[in-house]
Design an enzyme around this catalytic site. Sequence first.
Site, mmCIF file in Angstrom:
data_model
loop_
_atom_site.group_PDB
_atom_site.id
_atom_site.type_symbol
_atom_site.label_atom_id
_atom_site.label_comp_id
_atom_site.label_asym_id
_atom_site.label_seq_id
_atom_site.Cartn_x
_atom_site.Cartn_y
_atom_site.Cartn_z
ATOM 1 N N HIS A 9 38.279 -24.751 12.161
ATOM 2 C CA HIS A 9 38.575 -26.166 11.872
ATOM 3 C C HIS A 9 38.940 -26.948 13.129
ATOM 4 C CE1 HIS A 9 42.931 -24.874 11.358
ATOM 5 N NE2 HIS A 9 43.119 -26.029 11.963
ATOM 6 N N ASN B 79 49.169 -26.127 16.994
ATOM 7 C CA ASN B 79 49.216 -24.680 17.190
ATOM 8 C C ASN B 79 47.967 -23.972 16.655
ATOM 9 O OD1 ASN B 79 52.654 -24.855 16.871
ATOM 10 N ND2 ASN B 79 51.750 -23.558 18.445
ATOM 11 N N SER B 80 47.102 -24.692 15.954
ATOM 12 C CA SER B 80 45.938 -24.068 15.324
ATOM 13 C C SER B 80 45.116 -23.265 16.310
ATOM 14 C CB SER B 80 45.022 -25.126 14.699
ATOM 15 O OG SER B 80 45.472 -25.522 13.450
ATOM 16 N N ASP C 226 38.064 -18.941 8.995
ATOM 17 C CA ASP C 226 38.523 -19.980 9.921
ATOM 18 C C ASP C 226 38.663 -19.474 11.356
ATOM 19 O OD1 ASP C 226 39.176 -22.549 10.617
ATOM 20 O OD2 ASP C 226 41.290 -22.379 10.082
ATOM 21 N N ILE D 152 27.184 -8.600 -3.130
ATOM 22 C CA ILE D 152 26.566 -7.893 -4.254
ATOM 23 C C ILE D 152 26.175 -8.831 -5.390
ATOM 24 C CG2 ILE D 152 27.642 -5.676 -3.730
ATOM 25 C CD1 ILE D 152 29.751 -6.284 -5.878
ATOM 26 N N GLY D 153 26.638 -10.083 -5.377
ATOM 27 C CA GLY D 153 26.227 -11.040 -6.401
ATOM 28 C C GLY D 153 26.988 -10.921 -7.704
#
Length: 405
Positions: free
Chosen positions: A149, A252-253, A179, A308-309
């Site tokens: 982000h 701080n991200s 992220d 795996i769906g």
Amino acid sequence: MFANRRLTIRPIIAAAALGTTAIAGIAGGAIAADQGRDGIIERFTAPGPAAVASTGIHASLSDMVEAVGPSVVQIQVKPQMMSQQQGMPMQFGSDDGDLSDRLGQLFGFAMPDGGERPSRPDPRQGPQRGALGSGFIVDASGLVITNNHVVEGADRVTVQMSDGRELPGRVLGRDPKIDVAVVRIEGKGIFIPIKWGDSDHIRVGDSVFAVGSPFGLGNTVTSGIVSARGREIGAGPYDDFLQVDAAINSGNSGGPLFDGSGRVVGVNTAIFSPSGGNVGIGFAIPAKMARQVALQIAQTGHVSRGRIGVALQDVTPEIAGAMGLNVARGALIAEVEDEGAAARSGMQRGDVVRRFGSRPIDNGRDLARAVAEARIGSSVATQVIRDGRPVSLDLRIAGEASARS
């Protein structure tokens, strides 16, 4: 008692009017790899043990802070670096399109209560706002880990070193689902990588400290303890956050969370706050998870995960009682995708997965992470409960890839 209080979980990123305001940093994660994107060979050393200083809570961190400082950088995303996609909502996965509303301000464009950001900057509005964050160096070739982000919508960034030098950087790839993003510094110089810690064995109560640029105050150090492990905050199917009480704020991200020995055990990524400021509840991506993802990005530019769906649901006591199960444990298969890997392997709606290979499965998150980490194209022996009876399946693993830069 909290019924009337609106709490939000926010990504921790700072924004500034570039050209008129000093730019802040966002701390980031790290990976190690050999030079040259096409020839990167994994050479990560084994992580050191998570350590608690025997000298007590008031022992000085000065020597460790001095040692790790050159490995922590600021990430600056200026308006001209942002693509037209910069205004699109942040997504951690295909089913998490409303996450940006719940996480609050992103890149300084969202309103505090989750308003929309413009799809592209309007030059008539004066100086545009850019993203400010942190990151950390994981290889001497200049590889840096930060949050997705922080660099979302940008191909190029500016990396500010701890000594004040500003160098160009290129985004190698991103993984919205946990992220994490990887940036390569393209300028010349000596780059000092961090050392990895053992996020699997760090314990609640262990000492940690964070380095980053909250509110643009570069090279800021805060300390605290690990408050909890395995936190799920609604960011996506792979939630497994470390919760810490070290002061973590906007800016701080992407920055590093260090253990008591100065080794990285997490990547700071979100805060839990009614106001947007620190209240002592921060979240970090475990270093092991960030490291694995960052290595794939450095090698290939994207992340491939097993798939795996199926749609998953935890087995609650009510569900266990209704299904005649003696214990509320396992991952309930709520839906099976037609012609998906699970369907072709014989898995059915209503199956309860109890074991995937050698791993016991206690809930849906356990299975989601186990499948994601499985080798694409492999078959994994899987134990399920079907109509009250144990059934063995050879589950074929398909694949999906995250976004490239």
